[in-house]
Motif scaffolding. Structure first.
Motif: not given
Length: 197
Positions: A166, A183, A185
């Motif tokens: 993040v 984020d 991911q």
């Protein structure tokens, strides 16, 4: 006499070229271009912006009015770019470029807009004012952020890799700090790699 003419001609050429050189000198930009980038997880996040100074002025509430969307920088639009898909404000965003706009609030939370067209704020001018509805229509995502107190002379953006998954994007200027999380991911992308092999 001939030598005097040559001397005068040489002097005139010297003066002309000197003034020409001074005419081409540029003064430093009042809001110089700046950029910052950081790789977080698999994603490179880059921000290109112009960096104005406070110079003793009251910025938020006077120069940048409360309740009026601002281009989050100076000169051209402020652009954030993600090299891979990410999630911001709880919404998935594709890789690419987005304009950052902010709507300052006198009290309470500010609104951060990531514009999907990466358009300039000037693209949203209507009758000499910013068309807030048109900006909102092109938002890829907008979300509220509580401002923190700070003291920064020249507008700055920072990107920090909170846990290499993040990113924290921060804008600081005058007495305000606005931060939001991106984020990248990582876990989803790792799952995608596992299923691909």
């Amino acid at each position: 006499m001939k030598n005097t003419k040559h001397l005068l001609l040489a002097f005139a050429l010297f003066i002309t070229s000197t003034f020409g050189a001074f005419a081409q000198l540029q003064t430093p930009a009042a809001s110089p271009a700046a950029s910052v980038s950081q790789v977080v997880g698999f994603t490179k996040i880059s921000i290109d912006y112009s960096s104005p100074a406070v110079k003793g002025r009251k910025i938020f509430g006077e120069i940048e009015k409360y309740g009026v969307t601002w281009r989050a920088g100076a000169n051209a639009q402020t652009i954030i770019e993600f090299s891979t898909p990410v999630s911001v404000g709880g919404k998935n965003l594709r890789a690419g470029k987005y304009s950052i706009f902010m709507t300052p609030a006198q009290s309470g939370e500010w609104t951060v807009h990531l514009n999907s067209k990466a358009a300039s704020v000037f693209a949203y001018m209507k009758d000499g004012a910013i068309d807030e509805e048109a900006i909102a229509a092109d938002d890829a995502v907008s979300f509220k952020v509580a401002p923190a107190a700070g003291n920064t002379e020249r507008l700055q953006y920072h990107i920090s890799a909170e846990n290499n998954k993040v990113a924290k994007v921060t804008m600081a200027w005058e007495k305000v700090i606005i931060s939001f999380l991106v984020d990248t991911q990582v876990d989803q992308k790792m799952e995608g790699f596992k299923t691909a092999f």
